[in-house]
Design an enzyme around this catalytic site. Structure first.
Site, short mmCIF file in Angstrom:
data_model
loop_
_atom_site.label_atom_id
_atom_site.label_comp_id
_atom_site.label_asym_id
_atom_site.label_seq_id
_atom_site.Cartn_x
_atom_site.Cartn_y
_atom_site.Cartn_z
N GLU A 172 0.72 -1.05 -0.12
CA GLU A 172 -0.54 -0.02 0.05
C GLU A 172 1.06 0.80 0.01
OE1 GLU A 172 -3.18 -0.04 2.96
OE2 GLU A 172 -2.47 1.76 3.30
N GLU A 177 -2.60 11.30 3.18
CA GLU A 177 -3.32 10.96 4.02
C GLU A 177 -3.64 12.51 5.04
OE1 GLU A 177 -4.99 6.90 5.67
OE2 GLU A 177 -2.40 6.89 5.51
#
Length: 426
Positions: A172, A177
């Site tokens: 990932e 974020e």
């Protein structure tokens, strides 16, 4: 974060498309006109070939382009997020001004049920699984993120083999974020086997002078190459990661990935919304673009050696389209001088190493062809000495493990065998 963001319910909606992605792993790129007022592509990608672009041009209220994105539905128990992701344009729609708007609302119009009972919030999550995957290049999104406790916007990628190997073995790459209690900071993180969840490898980037990311659009990007990933915000590089950072664990990022955009509400990391959090709340996306790397190949090349110490060779040094590429005794001729470029091509005699007819099946032969930017001409050289065509997710292979001069080269499922191992400039 403490667990993967792919919930059991979301997995059910994603895995059918992942099966398609594993079968095709294609590079599906199209580009429309630039959004009104959109910033130019960042310098790192300015001279590269665009393989995916969405400028979100369209009528206000329209859903996203279904040829590029699929909409996931459901909740997410793994991170204890609070939202229910809805379908269509309920929480993800174009604004008519060249933006995608993902809206989180405090509502439950359809009696959605979440892991904790009746859902309290709705939002949206989009991905390109089965529609667009790519290994390496420049990946960026220009966005204005939301503000408020409990908000969790993200722009990230998952390995397209997740349906086979699961998470975190799939890898990932979190490009951006943000958790609402840090309005001035975004995070870039890698998750893989032995470094997942709260043990992910990453760093944060903080705006100067107390500025908040919610106040303006910013461009979040990674520049991704074999064995390295570099993060930037508005062109400012803030971290670079290589296999040396995984503490001996496997580097899970030399293969195709697909894109994900979402706006979560609550969860272990951001915490839940409180009385200070305003709803509805929005993640506004100006564009998403993926390009090949922009560096140009060097002017001169070197040999590529493989089985029995022999060279990758253009048959008879011919330059016609379709000329076979074969194994042959190394002889120093131009037919054996290959340039491995950061744009993903492997070139000799002014043309590109090409998978015949863009095939993906085992046994598809490789040839010389005019360079055209297609997925059939994209290659990734791994640290394990594999030369992989990401579209097929298969390795350059000596047919029949035969070291005789003139043996054709082909693509075949990667097996780690001697007839798939290559030394570039060896």
């Amino acid at each position: 974060m403490d667990s993967p963001r792919l919930s059991r319910r979301l997995l059910r909606s994603v895995l059918p498309a992942l099966a398609l992605a594993l079968a095709t792993a294609g590079l599906a790129g199209t580009g429309g006109p630039s959004s009104a007022g959109a910033a130019p592509m960042s310098k790192a990608a300015a001279t590269a070939t665009t393989t995916f672009s969405d400028e979100f041009d369209g009528a206000a209220g329209s859903a996203v382009d279904g040829s590029k994105w699929q909409i996931e539905t459901g909740d997410n128990v793994n991170n204890h997020e609070r939202q229910y992701y809805t379908s269509g344009n309920k929480n993800a729609a174009l604004d008519g001004q060249g933006h995608l708007v993902i809206t989180a609302r405090k509502e439950n119009p359809s009696n959605y049920q979440c892991w904790y009972g009746t859902c309290q919030y709705t939002s949206a999550r989009l991905n390109t699984s089965g529609k667009f995957t790519q290994a390496y290049g420049h990946v960026e999104a220009r966005m204005k993120i939301p503000r408020g406790q409990g908000m969790w916007p993200a722009f990230w990628m998952l390995g397209s083999d997740i349906g086979q190997v699961g998470w975190p073995n799939s890898g990932e790459i979190d490009i951006m974020e943000n958790v609402g209690f840090e309005p001035s900071t975004v995070h870039g993180t890698l998750h893989g086997p032995g470094y997942s969840g709260s043990g992910g490898i990453g760093a944060g980037y903080t705006l100067p002078n107390g500025q908040a990311f919610a106040d303006a659009f910013h461009t979040f990007a990674v520049d991704w190459a074999p064995n390295s990933i570099t993060w930037s915000v508005d062109g400012n590089v803030y971290q670079r990661r290589t296999p040396a950072d995984t503490n001996g664990n496997a580097w899970a990022f030399n293969k195709p990935f697909f894109l994900i955009l979402n706006l979560a509400v609550g969860g272990y990391w951001p915490g839940d919304p409180d009385g200070s959090t305003a709803f509805p709340n929005q993640l506004v996306v100006d564009h998403v673009r993926v390009t090949t790397n922009d560096s140009q190949p060097p002017a001169t090349g070197g040999r590529i050696t493989g089985l029995a110490g022999k060279c990758v060779d253009v048959a008879a040094a011919a330059t016609a389209n379709g000329t076979p590429v074969q194994l042959y005794d190394c002889n120093g001729t131009d037919a054996q001088k290959w340039t491995v470029g950061s744009d993903g091509t492997i070139r000799a005699l002014g043309k590109c190493l090409d998978v015949a007819s863009g095939g993906t099946a085992d046994g598809t032969k490789v040839q010389l062809w005019d360079c055209n930017g297609s997925a059939a001409q994209k290659w990734a050289v791994s640290g394990a000495r594999d030369i992989v065509n990401p579209q097929a997710n298969k390795c350059l292979d000596v047919t029949g493990n035969n070291s005789a001069n003139g043996t054709r080269l082909q693509i075949w499922t990667c097996a780690g065998t001697a007839n798939q191992k290559w030394t570039v400039n060896g």
